[in-house]
Motif scaffolding. Sequence first.
Motif, PDB file in Angstrom:
ATOM      1  N   GLU A 127       0.916 -22.899 -14.602  1.00 20.42           N
ATOM      2  CA  GLU A 127      -0.438 -22.907 -14.036  1.00 20.42           C
ATOM      3  C   GLU A 127      -1.527 -22.485 -15.012  1.00 20.42           C
ATOM      4  OE1 GLU A 127      -0.966 -21.048 -10.224  1.00 20.42           O
ATOM      5  OE2 GLU A 127       0.927 -21.871  -9.501  1.00 20.42           O
ATOM      6  N   ARG A 128      -1.365 -21.351 -15.671  1.00 17.07           N
ATOM      7  CA  ARG A 128      -2.444 -20.841 -16.531  1.00 17.07           C
ATOM      8  C   ARG A 128      -2.776 -21.782 -17.692  1.00 17.07           C
ATOM      9  NH1 ARG A 128      -1.800 -14.275 -16.675  1.00 17.07           N
ATOM     10  NH2 ARG A 128      -2.371 -13.972 -14.497  1.00 17.07           N
ATOM     11  N   PRO A 129      -1.776 -22.223 -18.468  1.00 14.64           N
ATOM     12  CA  PRO A 129      -2.126 -23.182 -19.538  1.00 14.64           C
ATOM     13  C   PRO A 129      -2.673 -24.497 -18.984  1.00 14.64           C
ATOM     14  CG  PRO A 129       0.031 -22.222 -19.944  1.00 14.64           C
ATOM     15  CD  PRO A 129      -0.386 -21.811 -18.562  1.00 14.64           C
ATOM     16  N   ALA A 130      -2.134 -24.948 -17.850  1.00 16.09           N
ATOM     17  CA  ALA A 130      -2.616 -26.200 -17.250  1.00 16.09           C
ATOM     18  C   ALA A 130      -4.072 -26.074 -16.838  1.00 16.09           C
ATOM     19  CB  ALA A 130      -1.759 -26.576 -16.048  1.00 16.09           C
ATOM     20  N   ALA A 131      -4.486 -24.876 -16.420  1.00 16.56           N
ATOM     21  CA  ALA A 131      -5.875 -24.653 -15.992  1.00 16.56           C
ATOM     22  C   ALA A 131      -6.858 -24.801 -17.156  1.00 16.56           C
ATOM     23  CB  ALA A 131      -6.012 -23.271 -15.361  1.00 16.56           C
ATOM     24  N   LEU A 132      -6.369 -24.683 -18.391  1.00 18.35           N
ATOM     25  CA  LEU A 132      -7.245 -24.844 -19.555  1.00 18.35           C
ATOM     26  C   LEU A 132      -7.616 -26.311 -19.786  1.00 18.35           C
ATOM     27  CD1 LEU A 132      -5.430 -22.395 -22.006  1.00 18.35           C
ATOM     28  CD2 LEU A 132      -7.516 -21.956 -20.673  1.00 18.35           C
ATOM     29  N   SER A 134      -8.604 -30.157 -18.173  1.00 18.94           N
ATOM     30  CA  SER A 134      -9.108 -30.806 -16.962  1.00 18.94           C
ATOM     31  C   SER A 134      -7.947 -31.553 -16.319  1.00 18.94           C
ATOM     32  CB  SER A 134     -10.233 -31.779 -17.308  1.00 18.94           C
ATOM     33  OG  SER A 134      -9.707 -32.880 -18.041  1.00 18.94           O
ATOM     34  N   GLN A 135      -8.100 -31.879 -15.049  1.00 16.28           N
ATOM     35  CA  GLN A 135      -7.038 -32.604 -14.362  1.00 16.28           C
ATOM     36  C   GLN A 135      -6.793 -33.956 -15.033  1.00 16.28           C
ATOM     37  OE1 GLN A 135      -7.654 -33.015 -10.152  1.00 16.28           O
ATOM     38  NE2 GLN A 135      -5.620 -33.818  -9.809  1.00 16.28           N
ATOM     39  N   ARG A 136      -7.873 -34.585 -15.488  1.00 13.12           N
ATOM     40  CA  ARG A 136      -7.766 -35.883 -16.162  1.00 13.12           C
ATOM     41  C   ARG A 136      -6.991 -35.746 -17.480  1.00 13.12           C
ATOM     42  NH1 ARG A 136     -10.852 -39.113 -19.733  1.00 13.12           N
ATOM     43  NH2 ARG A 136     -10.673 -41.330 -19.222  1.00 13.12           N
ATOM     44  N   ALA A 137      -7.316 -34.711 -18.281  1.00  8.56           N
ATOM     45  CA  ALA A 137      -6.630 -34.497 -19.564  1.00  8.56           C
ATOM     46  C   ALA A 137      -5.153 -34.193 -19.341  1.00  8.56           C
ATOM     47  CB  ALA A 137      -7.302 -33.364 -20.337  1.00  8.56           C
ATOM     48  N   TRP A 138      -4.846 -33.394 -18.297  1.00 11.44           N
ATOM     49  CA  TRP A 138      -3.461 -33.069 -17.984  1.00 11.44           C
ATOM     50  C   TRP A 138      -2.695 -34.344 -17.645  1.00 11.44           C
ATOM     51  CZ3 TRP A 138       0.110 -33.757 -14.188  1.00 11.44           C
ATOM     52  CH2 TRP A 138       1.232 -32.930 -14.212  1.00 11.44           C
ATOM     53  N   LYS A 139      -3.310 -35.196 -16.829  1.00 11.74           N
ATOM     54  CA  LYS A 139      -2.651 -36.441 -16.417  1.00 11.74           C
ATOM     55  C   LYS A 139      -2.436 -37.364 -17.612  1.00 11.74           C
ATOM     56  CE  LYS A 139      -2.882 -40.188 -13.136  1.00 11.74           C
ATOM     57  NZ  LYS A 139      -2.263 -40.142 -11.888  1.00 11.74           N
ATOM     58  N   ILE A 140      -3.432 -37.460 -18.494  1.00 15.00           N
ATOM     59  CA  ILE A 140      -3.288 -38.303 -19.685  1.00 15.00           C
ATOM     60  C   ILE A 140      -2.150 -37.794 -20.565  1.00 15.00           C
ATOM     61  CG2 ILE A 140      -4.395 -38.946 -21.874  1.00 15.00           C
ATOM     62  CD1 ILE A 140      -7.061 -39.113 -20.276  1.00 15.00           C
ATOM     63  N   LEU A 141      -2.108 -36.479 -20.798  1.00 15.56           N
ATOM     64  CA  LEU A 141      -1.048 -35.885 -21.622  1.00 15.56           C
ATOM     65  C   LEU A 141       0.326 -36.181 -21.050  1.00 15.56           C
ATOM     66  CD1 LEU A 141       0.141 -33.979 -23.800  1.00 15.56           C
ATOM     67  CD2 LEU A 141      -0.307 -32.086 -22.208  1.00 15.56           C
ATOM     68  N   HIS A 142       0.518 -35.908 -19.774  1.00 14.85           N
ATOM     69  CA  HIS A 142       1.843 -36.068 -19.171  1.00 14.85           C
ATOM     70  C   HIS A 142       2.234 -37.536 -19.020  1.00 14.85           C
ATOM     71  CE1 HIS A 142       3.076 -31.883 -18.172  1.00 14.85           C
ATOM     72  NE2 HIS A 142       1.810 -31.694 -18.513  1.00 14.85           N
ATOM     73  N   THR A 143       1.285 -38.397 -18.707  1.00 18.49           N
ATOM     74  CA  THR A 143       1.589 -39.828 -18.596  1.00 18.49           C
ATOM     75  C   THR A 143       1.941 -40.403 -19.963  1.00 18.49           C
ATOM     76  OG1 THR A 143       0.128 -40.048 -16.685  1.00 18.49           O
ATOM     77  CG2 THR A 143       0.717 -42.073 -17.829  1.00 18.49           C
ATOM     78  N   ALA A 144       1.132 -40.069 -20.976  1.00 20.10           N
ATOM     79  CA  ALA A 144       1.412 -40.563 -22.329  1.00 20.10           C
ATOM     80  C   ALA A 144       2.753 -40.031 -22.824  1.00 20.10           C
ATOM     81  CB  ALA A 144       0.285 -40.151 -23.280  1.00 20.10           C
ATOM     82  N   GLY A 145       3.021 -38.752 -22.595  1.00 24.41           N
ATOM     83  CA  GLY A 145       4.286 -38.164 -23.031  1.00 24.41           C
ATOM     84  C   GLY A 145       5.486 -38.798 -22.356  1.00 24.41           C
ATOM     85  N   MET A 146       5.390 -38.996 -21.053  1.00 19.75           N
ATOM     86  CA  MET A 146       6.513 -39.601 -20.322  1.00 19.75           C
ATOM     87  C   MET A 146       6.783 -41.027 -20.820  1.00 19.75           C
ATOM     88  SD  MET A 146       7.779 -37.446 -18.131  1.00 19.75           S
ATOM     89  CE  MET A 146       8.287 -37.859 -16.484  1.00 19.75           C
ATOM     90  N   HIS A 147       5.709 -41.789 -21.044  1.00 16.91           N
ATOM     91  CA  HIS A 147       5.901 -43.154 -21.520  1.00 16.91           C
ATOM     92  C   HIS A 147       6.413 -43.176 -22.969  1.00 16.91           C
ATOM     93  CE1 HIS A 147       3.644 -44.124 -17.874  1.00 16.91           C
ATOM     94  NE2 HIS A 147       4.294 -45.267 -17.941  1.00 16.91           N
TER      95      HIS A 147
END
Length: 194
Positions: A127-132, A134-147
């Motif tokens: 939670e704490r690092p994820a809060a740093l 934005s929701q959009r940046a988090w989604k881009i990071l995780h989507t790009a990483g998974m792909h």
Amino acid sequence: MRGIQGWRIVGLSALAIGAMVAAIWLVHGIDEQGMRMTIRATARTSCILFLCAFVASALRRAWLNPISTWLLKNRRYLGLSFAVSHTYHAIAWAGLWFVTSGAHPKFDPLGILGYVFLIAMTVTSFERPAALLSQRAWKILHTAGMHYFWLGFTMEFSLRISQSMFIYLPLVILLVFAMLLRVIAPRMQRKLAS
């Protein structure tokens, strides 16, 4: 399956994969052969755990059942278990470098990028690092990483089918099915909604 949830998944994964690594080293030795076997084995455990996290949301959209519900509920812990498995994988690569006096492995920038993604995705699963981000940046990071991992596993295992068809062909089929499911599931959900 109900009793195995949350952090218990991560703990059991760490213990099971650790036991597998220890068994490989016990049987084959802590030498080049043992390290290469460990690298291959942890690549496969990483792939299975990755696939569980990768398809969780899409599977839940396509089929509402206890398994898809469990996968979605525990997606974070399956992802963290994938990180644990891939840490064992990194240890085996480091071990290979050590036992071959630096002759292997060769420098692999794509592998290093994979570990950069893995570390960033693991850290931002809390939670704490994820809060740093934005929701959009988090989604881009995780989507790009998974792909990125999907592409890496698919390419690497496709190249190994000729070496061991019974191990790698089913994994490639699962990887292709997982991607198809991720593409098709949102469309299936929209059709059902309309």
